[in-house]
Design a protein around this motif. Structure first.
Motif, short mmCIF file in Angstrom:
data_model
loop_
_atom_site.label_atom_id
_atom_site.label_comp_id
_atom_site.label_asym_id
_atom_site.label_seq_id
_atom_site.Cartn_x
_atom_site.Cartn_y
_atom_site.Cartn_z
N MET A 1 0.86 -1.32 -0.32
CA MET A 1 -0.29 -0.26 0.08
C MET A 1 0.78 1.03 0.03
O MET A 1 1.87 1.32 1.04
N THR A 2 0.28 2.46 -0.79
CA THR A 2 1.14 3.72 -0.96
C THR A 2 1.08 4.12 0.01
O THR A 2 1.28 5.72 0.03
N GLY A 3 -0.16 3.92 0.83
CA GLY A 3 -0.47 5.43 1.98
C GLY A 3 -2.08 5.80 1.47
O GLY A 3 -3.05 4.91 0.56
N GLY A 4 -3.27 6.20 2.56
CA GLY A 4 -4.42 6.24 2.24
C GLY A 4 -4.60 8.40 1.89
O GLY A 4 -4.24 9.24 2.26
N SER A 5 -5.94 8.15 1.84
CA SER A 5 -5.77 9.42 0.87
C SER A 5 -6.37 9.89 2.57
O SER A 5 -7.01 9.70 3.05
N SER A 6 -7.36 11.52 2.51
CA SER A 6 -7.73 11.95 3.68
C SER A 6 -9.04 11.65 4.06
O SER A 6 -10.11 11.21 2.26
N PRO A 7 -9.25 11.48 4.85
CA PRO A 7 -10.60 10.87 5.39
C PRO A 7 -11.73 11.16 4.63
O PRO A 7 -12.31 13.10 4.73
N GLY A 8 -12.08 10.80 4.05
CA GLY A 8 -14.17 11.74 3.42
C GLY A 8 -13.55 11.79 1.99
O GLY A 8 -14.80 11.96 1.30
N HIS A 9 -12.71 11.43 0.84
CA HIS A 9 -12.19 11.35 -0.13
C HIS A 9 -13.23 10.46 -0.65
O HIS A 9 -12.76 9.11 -0.25
N PRO A 11 -14.55 7.37 -3.57
CA PRO A 11 -13.76 7.23 -4.81
C PRO A 11 -14.22 8.02 -6.40
O PRO A 11 -15.09 8.69 -6.30
N GLY A 12 -12.68 8.17 -7.27
CA GLY A 12 -13.46 9.37 -8.47
C GLY A 12 -13.83 8.57 -9.73
O GLY A 12 -14.21 7.67 -9.67
N PRO A 13 -13.72 9.85 -10.51
CA PRO A 13 -14.42 9.04 -11.67
C PRO A 13 -14.15 7.57 -12.45
O PRO A 13 -14.23 6.74 -13.02
N GLY A 14 -12.60 7.84 -12.30
CA GLY A 14 -12.12 6.68 -13.03
C GLY A 14 -11.54 5.48 -12.21
O GLY A 14 -10.74 4.27 -12.42
N SER A 15 -12.61 5.55 -10.91
CA SER A 15 -11.95 4.38 -9.71
C SER A 15 -12.65 2.59 -10.54
O SER A 15 -12.61 1.72 -9.97
N GLY A 16 -14.00 3.43 -10.99
CA GLY A 16 -14.58 1.54 -11.52
C GLY A 16 -16.16 1.59 -10.38
O GLY A 16 -16.20 0.41 -10.68
N VAL A 17 -16.03 2.42 -8.83
CA VAL A 17 -16.56 2.28 -8.17
C VAL A 17 -18.44 3.15 -8.29
O VAL A 17 -17.77 4.51 -8.22
N PRO A 18 -19.41 2.69 -8.62
CA PRO A 18 -20.29 3.18 -7.97
C PRO A 18 -20.47 3.88 -6.66
O PRO A 18 -20.06 3.37 -5.81
N PRO A 19 -20.60 5.53 -7.05
CA PRO A 19 -20.97 6.06 -6.08
C PRO A 19 -21.36 5.52 -5.06
O PRO A 19 -22.81 4.84 -5.16
N PRO A 20 -21.78 5.59 -3.43
CA PRO A 20 -22.86 5.13 -2.66
C PRO A 20 -24.48 5.89 -3.23
O PRO A 20 -25.07 6.69 -3.83
N LEU A 42 -3.96 1.05 -3.04
CA LEU A 42 -2.70 -0.83 -2.52
C LEU A 42 -1.85 0.05 -3.85
O LEU A 42 -1.93 0.58 -4.28
N ALA A 43 -0.48 -0.97 -3.03
CA ALA A 43 0.47 -0.80 -3.94
C ALA A 43 0.54 -1.30 -5.17
O ALA A 43 1.20 -1.36 -6.51
N GLY A 44 0.11 -2.26 -6.04
CA GLY A 44 -0.39 -2.81 -6.94
C GLY A 44 -1.69 -2.99 -7.50
O GLY A 44 -1.80 -3.35 -8.73
N GLY A 45 -2.32 -1.31 -7.63
CA GLY A 45 -3.31 -0.95 -7.71
C GLY A 45 -4.24 -1.13 -7.04
O GLY A 45 -4.53 -2.28 -6.59
#
Length: 302
Positions: A1-9, A11-20, A42-45
């Protein structure tokens, strides 16, 4: 893992994850600011989403198949008063994209769910932690304890997979057909009758959230494939029964006596294999922590 974003971030539009969806968005809004989403690259993507809040000893919550961290919402306000809570969306579910890698064997399927969680916890929770896992999340928690790469000081396994080869035939068929497909065909009212919770405002809301998570537009194809490697239609369900005597952390098996998916006899046999384990029976079905949240809260206060 390369680190976390700030709380409350989110998923971005390219993440492939639908919004809540609207039900989950309302739940997350009510939990804030004490509990907030966090997206952990995650380090592997890919990423892993979790809900984080509170201070104190780390407490990790791992949900079951098709669910998400948000379904722990009835317990989170009480838990964050005493713990630093990390409620994880397992890979391929909730707001966590599916992990890469092969899915040919049960060990592949297990790695699909376990390794991203292990990577995130190694970075975010270096101190001793309590792992609470329900159903599939119980298998993930058990495997994390056996692998020994994150410091687990206590396990609470709630109607957990991984203890033995048995699973109810009807449950296997339901999983093979696909809960997501069944939910879309039946609609919310009939789907809710398959595993009803007590008829209260809280439980009606939980069932609405469950239905929303199951009917996400993009589906959960890769997570379903990973799960199906663990739960064949016939034969043994994947398990670690022969290694239960290697589990070192004190373990509580919290089990619904009326579980129609995983019989309580699995927990009874597991306790016999683990000198540091005990069984707590609850008058409930497969989700005692949601049917009677106080049963889990009282165990975690001990």
């Amino acid at each position: 893992m390369t680190g976390g974003s700030s709380p409350g971030h989110a998923p971005g539009p390219g993440s492939g994850v639908p919004p809540p969806g609207p039900v989950e968005a309302e739940v997350l809004g009510e939990l804030a600011p004490g509990v907030v989403p966090r997206e952990c690259p995650l380090a592997g993507g890919g990423t892993l989403r979790l809900l984080e809040g509170g201070e104190g000893p780390p407490l990790v919550l791992l949900h079951g198949r098709g669910s998400a961290a948000s379904t722990w919402f009835p317990l989170l306000p009480a838990l964050v008063r005493e713990h630093r809570v990390l409620a994880v969306d397992l890979p391929g579910f909730g707001g966590s994209p599916a992990a890469p890698g092969p899915l040919r064997t049960a060990e592949d399927g297990l790695r699909f769910f376990v390794e991203p969680v292990e990577a995130v916890l190694s970075a975010l929770a270096p101190g001793p932690m309590t792992l609470v896992g329900h159903s599939l999340g119980g298998l993930v928690a058990l495997e994390l304890a056996l692998r020994g790469r994150v410091p687990v000081e206590r396990l609470v396994l709630v109607d957990a997979m991984g203890l033995g080869p048995e699973m109810a035939r009807e449950a296997r068929l339901f999983f093979r057909v696909g809960p997501e497909r069944v939910a879309r065909v039946l609609g919310p009212r009939l789907f809710g009758r398959l595993a009803p919770l007590p008829d209260t405002p809280l439980h009606r809301r939980l069932m609405a959230l469950d239905y929303e998570l199951m009917t996400v537009r993009a589906g959960r194809a890769r997570a379903t494939r990973a799960f199906n490697t663990l739960v064949p239609l016939t034969g043994d369900v994947f398990h670690r029964r022969e290694r239960l005597n290697e589990v070192r952390p004190p373990t509580v098996y919290l089990w619904g006596e009326n579980d129609g998916v995983l019989p309580v006899s699995l927990a009874e046999a597991a306790v016999r294999e683990q000198p540091s384990a005990r069984l707590v029976r609850v008058r409930a079905g497969h989700s005692p922590h949601l049917e009677q949240p106080d049963c889990l809260l009282s165990e975690l206060r001990e």
